[in-house]
Design an enzyme around this catalytic site. Structure first.
Site, PDB file in Angstrom:
ATOM      1  N   GLY A 119     -31.464   5.450  -0.722  1.00 27.83           N
ATOM      2  CA  GLY A 119     -31.809   5.753   0.662  1.00 27.83           C
ATOM      3  C   GLY A 119     -32.492   7.087   0.785  1.00 27.83           C
ATOM      4  O   GLY A 119     -32.765   7.757  -0.211  1.00 27.83           O
ATOM      5  N   GLU A 147     -37.676   3.239   0.807  1.00 29.13           N
ATOM      6  CA  GLU A 147     -36.740   3.997  -0.017  1.00 29.13           C
ATOM      7  C   GLU A 147     -36.178   3.143  -1.153  1.00 29.13           C
ATOM      8  O   GLU A 147     -36.033   3.615  -2.280  1.00 29.13           O
ATOM      9  CB  GLU A 147     -35.607   4.572   0.837  1.00 29.13           C
ATOM     10  CG  GLU A 147     -36.013   5.744   1.695  1.00 29.13           C
ATOM     11  CD  GLU A 147     -36.280   7.024   0.899  1.00 29.13           C
ATOM     12  OE1 GLU A 147     -35.894   7.113  -0.289  1.00 29.13           O
ATOM     13  OE2 GLU A 147     -36.879   7.953   1.476  1.00 29.13           O
ATOM     14  N   GLU A 161     -36.847   4.216  -5.085  1.00 27.53           N
ATOM     15  CA  GLU A 161     -35.730   4.647  -5.923  1.00 27.53           C
ATOM     16  C   GLU A 161     -35.273   3.612  -6.940  1.00 27.53           C
ATOM     17  O   GLU A 161     -34.672   3.981  -7.947  1.00 27.53           O
ATOM     18  CB  GLU A 161     -34.554   5.072  -5.041  1.00 27.53           C
ATOM     19  CG  GLU A 161     -34.892   6.311  -4.226  1.00 27.53           C
ATOM     20  CD  GLU A 161     -33.733   6.857  -3.431  1.00 27.53           C
ATOM     21  OE1 GLU A 161     -32.669   6.208  -3.358  1.00 27.53           O
ATOM     22  OE2 GLU A 161     -33.898   7.955  -2.871  1.00 27.53           O
ATOM     23  N   PRO A 193     -20.906  14.718  11.253  1.00 27.35           N
ATOM     24  CA  PRO A 193     -21.769  15.863  10.967  1.00 27.35           C
ATOM     25  C   PRO A 193     -21.536  16.462   9.577  1.00 27.35           C
ATOM     26  O   PRO A 193     -22.406  17.143   9.049  1.00 27.35           O
ATOM     27  CB  PRO A 193     -21.406  16.885  12.054  1.00 27.35           C
ATOM     28  CG  PRO A 193     -20.857  16.059  13.161  1.00 27.35           C
ATOM     29  CD  PRO A 193     -20.161  14.897  12.505  1.00 27.35           C
ATOM     30  N   GLU A 203     -31.293   7.538 -13.006  1.00 30.56           N
ATOM     31  CA  GLU A 203     -30.966   6.222 -13.548  1.00 30.56           C
ATOM     32  C   GLU A 203     -30.397   5.378 -12.425  1.00 30.56           C
ATOM     33  O   GLU A 203     -30.133   5.869 -11.338  1.00 30.56           O
ATOM     34  CB  GLU A 203     -29.998   6.316 -14.728  1.00 30.56           C
ATOM     35  CG  GLU A 203     -28.637   6.892 -14.400  1.00 30.56           C
ATOM     36  CD  GLU A 203     -27.744   7.017 -15.623  1.00 30.56           C
ATOM     37  OE1 GLU A 203     -27.136   5.990 -16.029  1.00 30.56           O
ATOM     38  OE2 GLU A 203     -27.655   8.132 -16.169  1.00 30.56           O
TER      39      GLU A 203
END
Length: 139
Positions: A44, A60, A64, A81, A110
């Site tokens: 992400g 994403e 990735e 938060p 990896e």
């Protein structure tokens, strides 16, 4: 009321992110991060200006893992938060499926495919609790 003053609130806003739980083979894909914080994570990242959450999730995942994903559904939004110690982020998590061969890319050193009983350590951010929600079917 948070400890931020009204003027600080106007100057800072949480940053939107997406995370993608990719169902792949017999488990889910996690990446080992090249950058701080080091550890395993759900694929992400940040949503670009002018980009939808769905487009960001697919981008994403591809960057990735090298996988083209099919988004199944929005899973949950996480907004604590403190979920990312670097800054206040709000993530929308998607469930996805993918075919093909995964490869580590972008900021992934990896990748691995894990089940509830084989999750690695350390898992960064709040991703362990997100994965627990997923594996325990907290929808």
């Amino acid at each position: 009321m948070t400890s931020l003053s009204k003027s600080n609130k106007a100057e800072k806003s949480p940053l939107p992110t997406v995370d993608i739980i990719i169902r792949y083979r017999e488990g889910v894909v996690l990446i080992k991060r090249k950058n701080e914080p080091h550890g395993w994570a759900i694929p992400g990242g940040f949503v670009d200006y002018g980009e939808s959450l769905e487009t960001a999730a697919c981008r994403e995942a591809k960057e990735e893992t090298g996988l083209d994903v099919r988004l199944i559904r929005q899973f949950h939004t996480y907004s604590d938060p403190e979920r990312d110690k670097r800054m206040h982020t709000i993530t929308t998590v998607y469930l996805a499926e993918a075919d093909g061969e995964a490869v580590a890319g972008d900021d992934a050193a990896e990748y691995g495919v894990f089940t509830p009983t084989t999750l690695p350590n350390p898992i960064v951010f709040d991703h362990r609790s997100i994965l627990e929600d997923y594996f325990n079917q907290i929808y």
